[in-house]
Design a protein around this motif. Sequence first.
Motif, PDB file in Angstrom:
ATOM      1  N   PRO A 116       0.721  -0.941  -0.026  1.00 56.09           N
ATOM      2  CA  PRO A 116       0.119   0.010  -0.108  1.00 56.09           C
ATOM      3  C   PRO A 116       0.997   1.405   0.017  1.00 56.09           C
ATOM      4  O   PRO A 116       2.321   1.512  -0.196  1.00 56.09           O
ATOM      5  CB  PRO A 116      -0.953  -0.003   1.261  1.00 56.09           C
ATOM      6  CG  PRO A 116      -0.423  -1.160   2.159  1.00 56.09           C
ATOM      7  CD  PRO A 116       0.572  -1.873   1.761  1.00 56.09           C
ATOM      8  N   PHE A 117       0.000   2.546  -0.282  1.00 60.93           N
ATOM      9  CA  PHE A 117       0.780   3.434  -0.130  1.00 60.93           C
ATOM     10  C   PHE A 117       1.576   3.958   0.720  1.00 60.93           C
ATOM     11  O   PHE A 117       1.031   3.994   1.664  1.00 60.93           O
ATOM     12  CB  PHE A 117       0.134   4.893  -1.041  1.00 60.93           C
ATOM     13  CG  PHE A 117       0.729   5.925  -1.300  1.00 60.93           C
ATOM     14  CD1 PHE A 117       1.493   6.616  -2.214  1.00 60.93           C
ATOM     15  CD2 PHE A 117       0.661   6.912   0.113  1.00 60.93           C
ATOM     16  CE1 PHE A 117       2.299   7.753  -2.389  1.00 60.93           C
ATOM     17  CE2 PHE A 117       1.166   8.170  -0.632  1.00 60.93           C
ATOM     18  CZ  PHE A 117       1.792   8.605  -1.522  1.00 60.93           C
ATOM     19  N   HIS A 118       2.853   4.402   0.952  1.00 62.32           N
ATOM     20  CA  HIS A 118       2.964   4.892   2.177  1.00 62.32           C
ATOM     21  C   HIS A 118       4.113   5.836   2.061  1.00 62.32           C
ATOM     22  O   HIS A 118       4.530   6.084   0.856  1.00 62.32           O
ATOM     23  CB  HIS A 118       3.814   3.489   3.206  1.00 62.32           C
ATOM     24  CG  HIS A 118       4.473   4.408   4.915  1.00 62.32           C
ATOM     25  ND1 HIS A 118       5.225   4.810   4.517  1.00 62.32           N
ATOM     26  CD2 HIS A 118       3.721   3.641   5.772  1.00 62.32           C
ATOM     27  CE1 HIS A 118       5.505   4.935   5.556  1.00 62.32           C
ATOM     28  NE2 HIS A 118       4.205   4.311   6.491  1.00 62.32           N
ATOM     29  N   HIS A 119       4.133   6.882   2.749  1.00 61.18           N
ATOM     30  CA  HIS A 119       4.690   8.342   2.305  1.00 61.18           C
ATOM     31  C   HIS A 119       5.735   8.546   2.828  1.00 61.18           C
ATOM     32  O   HIS A 119       6.717   8.810   1.887  1.00 61.18           O
ATOM     33  CB  HIS A 119       3.415   9.488   3.196  1.00 61.18           C
ATOM     34  CG  HIS A 119       4.404   9.322   5.080  1.00 61.18           C
ATOM     35  ND1 HIS A 119       3.846   7.861   5.967  1.00 61.18           N
ATOM     36  CD2 HIS A 119       4.643   9.403   6.112  1.00 61.18           C
ATOM     37  CE1 HIS A 119       3.975   8.016   6.695  1.00 61.18           C
ATOM     38  NE2 HIS A 119       4.828   8.733   7.134  1.00 61.18           N
ATOM     39  N   ARG A 120       6.430   7.366   3.360  1.00 61.22           N
ATOM     40  CA  ARG A 120       7.692   7.578   3.279  1.00 61.22           C
ATOM     41  C   ARG A 120       8.605   6.696   2.211  1.00 61.22           C
ATOM     42  O   ARG A 120       9.563   6.715   1.590  1.00 61.22           O
ATOM     43  CB  ARG A 120       8.904   7.274   4.610  1.00 61.22           C
ATOM     44  CG  ARG A 120       8.995   7.920   6.028  1.00 61.22           C
ATOM     45  CD  ARG A 120      10.089   7.443   6.897  1.00 61.22           C
ATOM     46  NE  ARG A 120       8.942   6.459   7.649  1.00 61.22           N
ATOM     47  CZ  ARG A 120       7.869   7.361   8.503  1.00 61.22           C
ATOM     48  NH1 ARG A 120       8.285   8.817   9.127  1.00 61.22           N
ATOM     49  NH2 ARG A 120       7.525   6.308   9.276  1.00 61.22           N
ATOM     50  N   ASP A 121       7.451   5.831   1.910  1.00 63.36           N
ATOM     51  CA  ASP A 121       8.028   4.832   0.834  1.00 63.36           C
ATOM     52  C   ASP A 121       6.740   4.467  -0.161  1.00 63.36           C
ATOM     53  O   ASP A 121       6.111   3.348   0.112  1.00 63.36           O
ATOM     54  CB  ASP A 121       8.880   3.479   0.795  1.00 63.36           C
ATOM     55  CG  ASP A 121       9.861   2.419  -0.437  1.00 63.36           C
ATOM     56  OD1 ASP A 121       9.363   3.054  -0.556  1.00 63.36           O
ATOM     57  OD2 ASP A 121      10.850   1.949  -0.353  1.00 63.36           O
ATOM     58  N   PRO A 122       6.828   4.908  -0.652  1.00 62.47           N
ATOM     59  CA  PRO A 122       5.489   5.169  -1.206  1.00 62.47           C
ATOM     60  C   PRO A 122       4.916   3.587  -2.583  1.00 62.47           C
ATOM     61  O   PRO A 122       3.888   3.223  -3.567  1.00 62.47           O
ATOM     62  CB  PRO A 122       5.186   6.439  -2.923  1.00 62.47           C
ATOM     63  CG  PRO A 122       6.317   6.477  -2.694  1.00 62.47           C
ATOM     64  CD  PRO A 122       7.458   6.370  -0.993  1.00 62.47           C
ATOM     65  N   GLY A 123       6.184   2.691  -2.717  1.00 63.20           N
ATOM     66  CA  GLY A 123       6.229   1.585  -2.901  1.00 63.20           C
ATOM     67  C   GLY A 123       5.724   1.348  -5.235  1.00 63.20           C
ATOM     68  O   GLY A 123       6.261   2.900  -5.017  1.00 63.20           O
ATOM     69  N   LEU A 124       5.577   1.008  -5.516  1.00 57.59           N
ATOM     70  CA  LEU A 124       5.162   0.733  -7.227  1.00 57.59           C
ATOM     71  C   LEU A 124       4.218   1.890  -7.273  1.00 57.59           C
ATOM     72  O   LEU A 124       4.336   2.250  -8.468  1.00 57.59           O
ATOM     73  CB  LEU A 124       4.889  -0.202  -7.434  1.00 57.59           C
ATOM     74  CG  LEU A 124       5.071  -1.667  -8.099  1.00 57.59           C
ATOM     75  CD1 LEU A 124       5.011  -2.802  -8.215  1.00 57.59           C
ATOM     76  CD2 LEU A 124       6.883  -1.454  -8.176  1.00 57.59           C
TER      77      LEU A 124
END
Length: 394
Positions: A230-238
């Motif tokens: 899921p989107f995370h503000h410190r590592d938004p992933g794909l």
Amino acid sequence: MSSQLKQFINCRILRDHKIIREDFWIRDGKIIDPEKVFFDEKIQANQQIDCKGAIIAPGFIELQINGGFGYDFSNLNDTQEGINCVAKGLLAHGVTSFCPTVVTSPKEIYHTVLPKIQKRKGNKDGATILGVHIEGPFINIQKKGAHPEQHIKTFENGFESVLDMYGTLDHVQIITIAPELENSKIVIEGCIQRNIIVSVGHSMADLSSGEEAVKNGATFITHLFNAMLPFHHRDPGLVGLLTSDQLPEGKTVYFGIISDGVHTHPAALRIAHRAHPNGLVLVTDAISAMGLAQGKHNIGQLEIEIRDNKAYIAGTDTLCGSIATMNKCVQIFMQSTGCSKEYALETATLHPAQVLGITDKKGTLNFNADADFIILNDDLDVLETWIAGECVYK
């Protein structure tokens, strides 16, 4: 294919991102420039068709569909019958071209099924087959979704693992992989050399792994938000690829998104649309149960059940593919995002054609493109479907 000159009058056509009032001319399966007809050939149309104010748009292009109408491309005793049935059934929903999708399966299934799903031109018997989309088995077990764990594999021997698993790549158009798997760089480069599109998905990849995959040649993301971190503000992933500033200059990353009213919340559709409108591609990710009633069916090696118009892995609450048709997804997307009619239609026509690099032939109503188009009312219900200048559904 008729060499008759057909003129569609009293219509609005989608061209260059606008719906314009203009007559539409076709001949020999192609869209033609009427100026040449008037000035060079000085001839009249053999047939005039009154569209009564309807919209003409390019035919829908479906990049991810696992089956439908009771057939599953990954689990067929008679692959040909299933392909033919789905190709024909899609015409009623405005799909003129598609990529049959084969999910994570044992090696024997790929070796049996892939040689039977060949690229072919569409006609009254069914939509054009653009090539297979293979989704798996080279994915992350932690994001397997509806893919059977026991058949998930790694690139242990680099590209050899791919050739060994699939047997043939002759009719393959797209491969979905998890980019964090070891040796994925070699695999992506091997696919690109063979003109196969690489999509990232079913993955635990962080943003930098995604960016690395794109630098190596990946151009697509499989069903954004589903089966990924899921989107995370410190590592938004794909998901972060939609706004990454680390990609090669001028490179567009496209992403499939399922707007069936189930897989992706309307707010998530709006976020994706506003963040990266040029890359958005509607896919149905439809399974064998598309077009079927409530009850139990199969996807690949798994039993599934339809409850409340949603498809679940049998006995669980895990969603596993959609049962929505493409024209329904276009309508839901437009309602959810408030986007223009023109843009909604382009997400299922122009954008998938751009992913495959076939906009000279498909996905537009430009002169000399294939006369694959649909006639719609203002609610975007499909009234007619045409392939190569012939009406294949009414």
